[in-house]
Design an enzyme around this catalytic site. Sequence first.
Site, PDB file in Angstrom:
ATOM      1  N   HIS A  16       0.376  -4.089   1.110  1.00 48.63           N
ATOM      2  CA  HIS A  16      -0.255  -3.964  -0.202  1.00 48.63           C
ATOM      3  C   HIS A  16      -0.074  -5.297  -0.941  1.00 48.63           C
ATOM      4  CE1 HIS A  16      -0.652  -2.883  -4.446  1.00 48.63           C
ATOM      5  NE2 HIS A  16      -1.368  -1.839  -4.045  1.00 48.63           N
ATOM      6  N   ASP A  18       0.669  -6.294  -3.940  1.00 44.59           N
ATOM      7  CA  ASP A  18       1.882  -6.441  -4.745  1.00 44.59           C
ATOM      8  C   ASP A  18       3.131  -6.481  -3.876  1.00 44.59           C
ATOM      9  OD1 ASP A  18       0.383  -6.392  -7.098  1.00 44.59           O
ATOM     10  OD2 ASP A  18       0.466  -4.205  -7.206  1.00 44.59           O
ATOM     11  N   LYS A  19       3.129  -5.723  -2.789  1.00 40.85           N
ATOM     12  CA  LYS A  19       4.283  -5.715  -1.894  1.00 40.85           C
ATOM     13  C   LYS A  19       4.372  -7.011  -1.082  1.00 40.85           C
ATOM     14  CE  LYS A  19       6.527  -2.641  -3.172  1.00 40.85           C
ATOM     15  NZ  LYS A  19       7.846  -3.018  -3.614  1.00 40.85           N
ATOM     16  N   GLU A  44       8.910 -15.463  -8.908  1.00 44.63           N
ATOM     17  CA  GLU A  44       7.692 -14.670  -9.074  1.00 44.63           C
ATOM     18  C   GLU A  44       6.620 -15.199  -8.122  1.00 44.63           C
ATOM     19  OE1 GLU A  44       7.992 -12.182 -10.980  1.00 44.63           O
ATOM     20  OE2 GLU A  44       9.678 -12.750 -12.266  1.00 44.63           O
ATOM     21  N   GLU A  57      12.577 -19.606 -11.865  1.00 43.45           N
ATOM     22  CA  GLU A  57      13.725 -20.441 -12.188  1.00 43.45           C
ATOM     23  C   GLU A  57      14.799 -20.289 -11.124  1.00 43.45           C
ATOM     24  OE1 GLU A  57      11.137 -19.217 -14.914  1.00 43.45           O
ATOM     25  OE2 GLU A  57      12.785 -17.820 -14.577  1.00 43.45           O
ATOM     26  N   LYS A 167      -1.799   2.942   1.508  1.00 41.67           N
ATOM     27  CA  LYS A 167      -1.175   3.726   0.440  1.00 41.67           C
ATOM     28  C   LYS A 167      -1.010   5.161   0.916  1.00 41.67           C
ATOM     29  CE  LYS A 167      -2.706   1.535  -3.881  1.00 41.67           C
ATOM     30  NZ  LYS A 167      -3.383   1.821  -5.171  1.00 41.67           N
ATOM     31  N   PHE A 231     -12.279   1.135   4.410  1.00 42.10           N
ATOM     32  CA  PHE A 231     -11.188   0.289   3.905  1.00 42.10           C
ATOM     33  C   PHE A 231     -10.949  -0.823   4.935  1.00 42.10           C
ATOM     34  CE2 PHE A 231      -6.552   0.535   2.105  1.00 42.10           C
ATOM     35  CZ  PHE A 231      -6.660  -0.767   1.660  1.00 42.10           C
ATOM     36  N   ASP A 239      -7.695  -7.759  -3.368  1.00 42.53           N
ATOM     37  CA  ASP A 239      -7.137  -7.473  -4.687  1.00 42.53           C
ATOM     38  C   ASP A 239      -5.912  -8.355  -4.887  1.00 42.53           C
ATOM     39  OD1 ASP A 239      -6.630  -6.305  -7.123  1.00 42.53           O
ATOM     40  OD2 ASP A 239      -5.856  -4.434  -6.314  1.00 42.53           O
ATOM     41  N   ALA A 240      -5.842  -9.045  -6.011  1.00 40.92           N
ATOM     42  CA  ALA A 240      -4.714  -9.936  -6.264  1.00 40.92           C
ATOM     43  C   ALA A 240      -3.412  -9.147  -6.380  1.00 40.92           C
ATOM     44  CB  ALA A 240      -4.948 -10.741  -7.540  1.00 40.92           C
ATOM     45  N   ARG A 245       5.150  -5.204  -9.596  1.00 44.50           N
ATOM     46  CA  ARG A 245       4.204  -4.244 -10.176  1.00 44.50           C
ATOM     47  C   ARG A 245       4.305  -2.850  -9.556  1.00 44.50           C
ATOM     48  NH1 ARG A 245      -1.681  -6.869 -11.346  1.00 44.50           N
ATOM     49  NH2 ARG A 245      -1.772  -6.913  -9.068  1.00 44.50           N
ATOM     50  N   LYS A 246       5.258  -2.633  -8.656  1.00 49.80           N
ATOM     51  CA  LYS A 246       5.381  -1.318  -8.024  1.00 49.80           C
ATOM     52  C   LYS A 246       6.800  -0.764  -8.234  1.00 49.80           C
ATOM     53  CE  LYS A 246       1.281  -0.506  -6.495  1.00 49.80           C
ATOM     54  NZ  LYS A 246       0.673  -1.287  -7.577  1.00 49.80           N
ATOM     55  N   LYS A 266      15.008 -11.398  -7.650  1.00 50.32           N
ATOM     56  CA  LYS A 266      16.121 -11.620  -8.578  1.00 50.32           C
ATOM     57  C   LYS A 266      17.451 -11.553  -7.833  1.00 50.32           C
ATOM     58  CE  LYS A 266      13.590  -9.562 -12.439  1.00 50.32           C
ATOM     59  NZ  LYS A 266      13.541  -8.451 -13.407  1.00 50.32           N
ATOM     60  N   LYS A 270      21.439 -10.651 -11.888  1.00 54.73           N
ATOM     61  CA  LYS A 270      20.471 -10.009 -12.776  1.00 54.73           C
ATOM     62  C   LYS A 270      20.697  -8.502 -12.734  1.00 54.73           C
ATOM     63  CE  LYS A 270      18.407 -14.128 -12.443  1.00 54.73           C
ATOM     64  NZ  LYS A 270      19.099 -15.288 -11.833  1.00 54.73           N
ATOM     65  N   ASP A 272      19.031  -6.155 -13.935  1.00 53.45           N
ATOM     66  CA  ASP A 272      17.829  -5.392 -13.604  1.00 53.45           C
ATOM     67  C   ASP A 272      17.944  -4.833 -12.190  1.00 53.45           C
ATOM     68  OD1 ASP A 272      16.428  -5.633 -15.938  1.00 53.45           O
ATOM     69  OD2 ASP A 272      15.199  -7.313 -15.288  1.00 53.45           O
TER      70      ASP A 272
END
Length: 393
Positions: A16, A18-19, A44, A57, A167, A231, A239-240, A245-246, A266, A270, A272
């Site tokens: 995917h 984003d993945k 990122e 960074e 998906k 598909f 798709d960018a 985002r997941k 990260k 961090k 998060d």
Amino acid sequence: MSKTWLFTSESVSEGHPDKVCDRISDTILDAYLAEAPDARVAVETLATTNHVTIAGEVRGPDSVRKAVEEHVRAAIRDIGYDQLGFDWNTVEVINRLHAQSGDIAMGVDEGDKGEEGAGDQGIMFGYACRETEELMPAPIQFAHRILRMMAEDRKSGVRPEFGPDAKSQVTLKYQDGKPVGIDAIVVSTQHDEDVSRDEVRELVKPYLSKASLEGWTVTDDRLFVNPTGRFVLGGPEGDAGLTGRKIIVDTYGGAAPHGGGAFSGKDPTKVDRSAAYAARYLAKNVVAAELADRCQIQLAYAIGVPEPVAVYVETFGTARVDEVKLGETLRQMVRLTPRGIREQLDLQRPIYSRTAAYGHFGRPVEDDGGFGWERTDLARDLASTFGHKIAAE
């Protein structure tokens, strides 16, 4: 609350868009940690048609920054992209990594009272329940299993008809708080151009039983495979993608709250990332100790401050002990500062690229310590503290 309801979670494959970005970001993180365990990394990634941009960074060896393009291509090749619009060998790679902010570094390195502080403010959640043997919510765990097994067969050559992008979505029936069956399953998978929709459906069906969905089956009219009918064009060509985002796919599929911070790219200073792992570790051990059937833990941090500003335990009426005392006991058993979490879970190592797809939780602990936050090594002592004996023992 209604005694009967439906609940749905989704997963996405490693291909995917984003993945793909999560995988690239975590691959670069692992490269830094392999060279310098104390590196500071926040990477990122953006991916689109035959293009990848890296930004963020870092504080670590310059040799890794210079090798970023090599790591990007290796990650894309391992996922399986060699299609015309996104090819590991020809993709353009732009590297915009730069040095970590001195202001952030000062707060993290010096922190409060001389101890390393949290890298940012924020809230993190951990969750565990008795719906599966991994102590994960069943819908997200089933959705991950389907795609992971499809990907394994695609990459081994057993199912070359599948493409990297896919998906899944699983809807379970619940009665009195427990899953009792499957209502619907959706699977969309990229495929070769000469494979029909009906053929894709037949190729997908065996993975529903292979994925061991507790013996439950879905009726033919509630199985949706490639609902749009075709598909072929997939991945960043179609798709960018962006890192982070997941976040619901990465965690509990919506069965528990999310603090909003993404994990991939990260380093474990961090919170998060590291505090979300710690919260899962604690929640899982509470359930494994049979002190509750469901446990949700929230941790909250302030930038530059080592200790969490708040720890909250919620067991949804399933606790066999006092929740306030349970929270106090957990804080005594595990030091929840950034350094304490890293040491408890041994996080300062290159173990992150494998987390980028199919969930960060509910995975087997690996020999090198990967997914170490899934250990239940606190359960016996935790149960003993409350005078409880684990039935399984």
